[in-house]
Design an enzyme around this catalytic site. Structure first.
Site, PDB file in Angstrom:
ATOM      1  N   CYS A   1     -12.331  -1.080  -5.818  1.00 48.96           N
ATOM      2  CA  CYS A   1     -11.861  -0.515  -7.082  1.00 48.96           C
ATOM      3  C   CYS A   1     -12.738  -1.066  -8.215  1.00 48.96           C
ATOM      4  O   CYS A   1     -12.899  -2.288  -8.351  1.00 48.96           O
ATOM      5  CB  CYS A   1     -10.414  -0.948  -7.271  1.00 48.96           C
ATOM      6  SG  CYS A   1      -9.700  -0.515  -8.839  1.00 48.96           S
TER       7      CYS A   1
ATOM      8  N   CYS B   1     -16.267   4.499 -11.106  1.00 46.45           N
ATOM      9  CA  CYS B   1     -14.849   4.596 -10.732  1.00 46.45           C
ATOM     10  C   CYS B   1     -14.805   5.256  -9.352  1.00 46.45           C
ATOM     11  O   CYS B   1     -15.579   6.185  -9.090  1.00 46.45           O
ATOM     12  CB  CYS B   1     -14.097   5.453 -11.752  1.00 46.45           C
ATOM     13  SG  CYS B   1     -12.391   5.799 -11.263  1.00 46.45           S
TER      14      CYS B   1
ATOM     15  N   GLU C   1      -7.019  13.424  -8.403  1.00 42.77           N
ATOM     16  CA  GLU C   1      -5.735  13.328  -7.682  1.00 42.77           C
ATOM     17  C   GLU C   1      -5.111  14.716  -7.511  1.00 42.77           C
ATOM     18  O   GLU C   1      -4.445  14.992  -6.527  1.00 42.77           O
ATOM     19  CB  GLU C   1      -4.743  12.423  -8.439  1.00 42.77           C
ATOM     20  CG  GLU C   1      -5.186  10.980  -8.581  1.00 42.77           C
ATOM     21  CD  GLU C   1      -4.835  10.116  -7.379  1.00 42.77           C
ATOM     22  OE1 GLU C   1      -3.956  10.518  -6.602  1.00 42.77           O
ATOM     23  OE2 GLU C   1      -5.473   9.061  -7.216  1.00 42.77           O
TER      24      GLU C   1
ATOM     25  N   HIS D   1     -12.988   7.360  -7.994  1.00 45.53           N
ATOM     26  CA  HIS D   1     -12.694   8.792  -7.902  1.00 45.53           C
ATOM     27  C   HIS D   1     -13.871   9.680  -8.308  1.00 45.53           C
ATOM     28  O   HIS D   1     -13.912  10.847  -7.938  1.00 45.53           O
ATOM     29  CB  HIS D   1     -11.518   9.146  -8.825  1.00 45.53           C
ATOM     30  CG  HIS D   1     -10.192   8.668  -8.330  1.00 45.53           C
ATOM     31  ND1 HIS D   1      -9.926   7.350  -8.082  1.00 45.53           N
ATOM     32  CD2 HIS D   1      -9.052   9.353  -8.042  1.00 45.53           C
ATOM     33  CE1 HIS D   1      -8.672   7.231  -7.676  1.00 45.53           C
ATOM     34  NE2 HIS D   1      -8.118   8.433  -7.643  1.00 45.53           N
TER      35      HIS D   1
ATOM     36  N   ASP E   1      -8.047  -0.862  -2.670  1.00 49.36           N
ATOM     37  CA  ASP E   1      -8.188  -0.106  -3.920  1.00 49.36           C
ATOM     38  C   ASP E   1      -6.779   0.096  -4.482  1.00 49.36           C
ATOM     39  O   ASP E   1      -5.785  -0.100  -3.781  1.00 49.36           O
ATOM     40  CB  ASP E   1      -8.859   1.253  -3.652  1.00 49.36           C
ATOM     41  CG  ASP E   1      -8.986   2.090  -4.918  1.00 49.36           C
ATOM     42  OD1 ASP E   1      -9.369   1.524  -5.965  1.00 49.36           O
ATOM     43  OD2 ASP E   1      -8.668   3.289  -4.899  1.00 49.36           O
ATOM     44  N   SER E   2      -6.735   0.533  -5.719  1.00 53.38           N
ATOM     45  CA  SER E   2      -5.435   0.835  -6.322  1.00 53.38           C
ATOM     46  C   SER E   2      -4.770   2.029  -5.633  1.00 53.38           C
ATOM     47  O   SER E   2      -3.574   2.219  -5.766  1.00 53.38           O
ATOM     48  CB  SER E   2      -5.634   1.141  -7.806  1.00 53.38           C
ATOM     49  OG  SER E   2      -6.617   2.146  -7.941  1.00 53.38           O
TER      50      SER E   2
HETATM   51  N1  DGL Z   1      -9.686   2.738  -8.454  1.00 52.52           N
HETATM   52  C1  DGL Z   1      -9.811   2.803  -9.886  1.00 52.52           C
HETATM   53  C2  DGL Z   1     -11.244   2.441 -10.288  1.00 52.52           C
HETATM   54  O1  DGL Z   1     -12.158   2.547  -9.508  1.00 52.52           O
HETATM   55  C3  DGL Z   1      -9.447   4.166 -10.425  1.00 52.52           C
HETATM   56  C4  DGL Z   1      -7.969   4.480 -10.350  1.00 52.52           C
HETATM   57  C5  DGL Z   1      -7.127   3.499 -11.151  1.00 52.52           C
HETATM   58  O2  DGL Z   1      -7.144   3.537 -12.399  1.00 52.52           O
HETATM   59  O3  DGL Z   1      -6.464   2.694 -10.513  1.00 52.52           O
HETATM   60  O4  DGL Z   1     -11.464   2.049 -11.399  1.00 52.52           O
END
Ligand code: DGL
Length: 275
Positions: free
Chosen positions: A76, A187, A155, A189, A13-14
């Site tokens: 992600c 997403c 976050e 999060h 993931d990011s």
């Molecule tokens: N992991 C990203 C997503 O699921 C969210 C956080 C980001 O923008 O990197 O889209």
């Protein structure tokens, strides 16, 4: 059973958000060995261009391939929305994203065919969910909304503040007005904001969390590809590209359990020429 089955599954993931997917996989498939990579040095991906997201995603996948993974999960939504064809053409192990599993689940859950999707700006603008639904259920009506501030709120661990409610109310009002009966949390999060989102949307709207659907889809793919693991080799491994300590403490809150060790990953940067 060949040795490939005992190889780990790579999840990336990011940043920290993919731990929602990690947690569901660990719960559903306790005999799988897991390696998690969070690209904390370059989060967020959701505000970046397609070519940047593709490049980052490939570098993440290459790191996991160096750990001899049998399958890679792009945990992600932004990567799943924008970089899957690019990734598929560059890597040789099965690859799973989070968009299709969530779309399949939404089709099962909806009774009216009026489905909402929320995600990062990049995910929403890619129209990846609309494309998935056009194959799965062409008659469904899809309404999407970008909720970029949600990532920052999570976050900051502001998952139950009054400000969070008013921001969510503003983002979600247009979807509520569309009378959707199902809403995809598109997403990583957003499952952490489930209580706020459910309260605003009302109990009649079913929330679809891509983490659960992805874990179920993974189980199916492992069985189909004869890759199901049979023995856990011990603790999962966690890597990040920056600030391991911060990830460790935030990740423990996220998962509600201890993360014994987080290692720093050095990614190999791709050579890519741009027009
Ligand atoms: N992991 C990203 C997503 O699921 C969210 C956080 C980001 O923008 O990197 O889209």
């Amino acid at each position: 059973m060949n040795t490939t089955n005992s190889k780990p599954i790579g999840i990336f993931d990011s940043g920290i958000g993919g731990l929602t997917v990690f947690a569901q996989i660990q719960k559903l498939l306790p005999l799988e060995n897991l390696i998690y990579l969070g690209d904390t040095a370059r989060v967020p991906y959701g505000t970046k261009s397609q070519s940047t997201i593709e490049r980052f995603a490939l570098e993440d996948a290459h790191f996991l391939l160096q750990h001899d993974v049998k399958l890679i999960i792009a945990a992600c939504n932004t990567v799943s929305a924008l970089a899957m064809p690019y990734l598929k053409s560059h890597i040789h192990v099965p690859l799973l994203g989070v968009i299709e599993p969530a779309a399949v689940k939404a089709c099962e859950e909806t009774s009216t065919g009026r489905i909402g999707v929320i995600g990062t700006r990049a995910t929403v603008e890619s129209r990846a969910y609309e494309k998935a639904f056009s194959l799965l259920s062409p008659s469904a009506n899809i309404f999407s909304a970008a909720c970029p501030l949600f990532v920052n709120l999570v976050e900051e661990n502001w998952t139950d503040e009054k400000e969070t409610y008013s921001i969510a109310e503003k983002y979600l009002r247009p979807l509520k007005d569309r009378n959707i009966d199902t809403l995809i949390l598109g997403c990583t999060h957003y499952p952490l904001l489930e209580t706020v989102i459910q309260k605003i949307m009302g109990d009649s709207v079913r929330l679809i969390d891509s983490a659960c659907s992805t874990a179920l889809a993974l189980k199916k793919i492992l069985a189909e590809e004869n890759l199901t693991g049979t023995q856990s080799g011990g603790s999962p491994q966690f890597f990040v590209t920056d600030e391991p300590e911060r990830f460790q403490s935030a990740g423990e809150k996220f998962l509600g359990k201890r993360i014994p060790k987080v290692q720093k990953a050095a990614l190999e940067m791709e050579e890519r020429t741009f027009p």
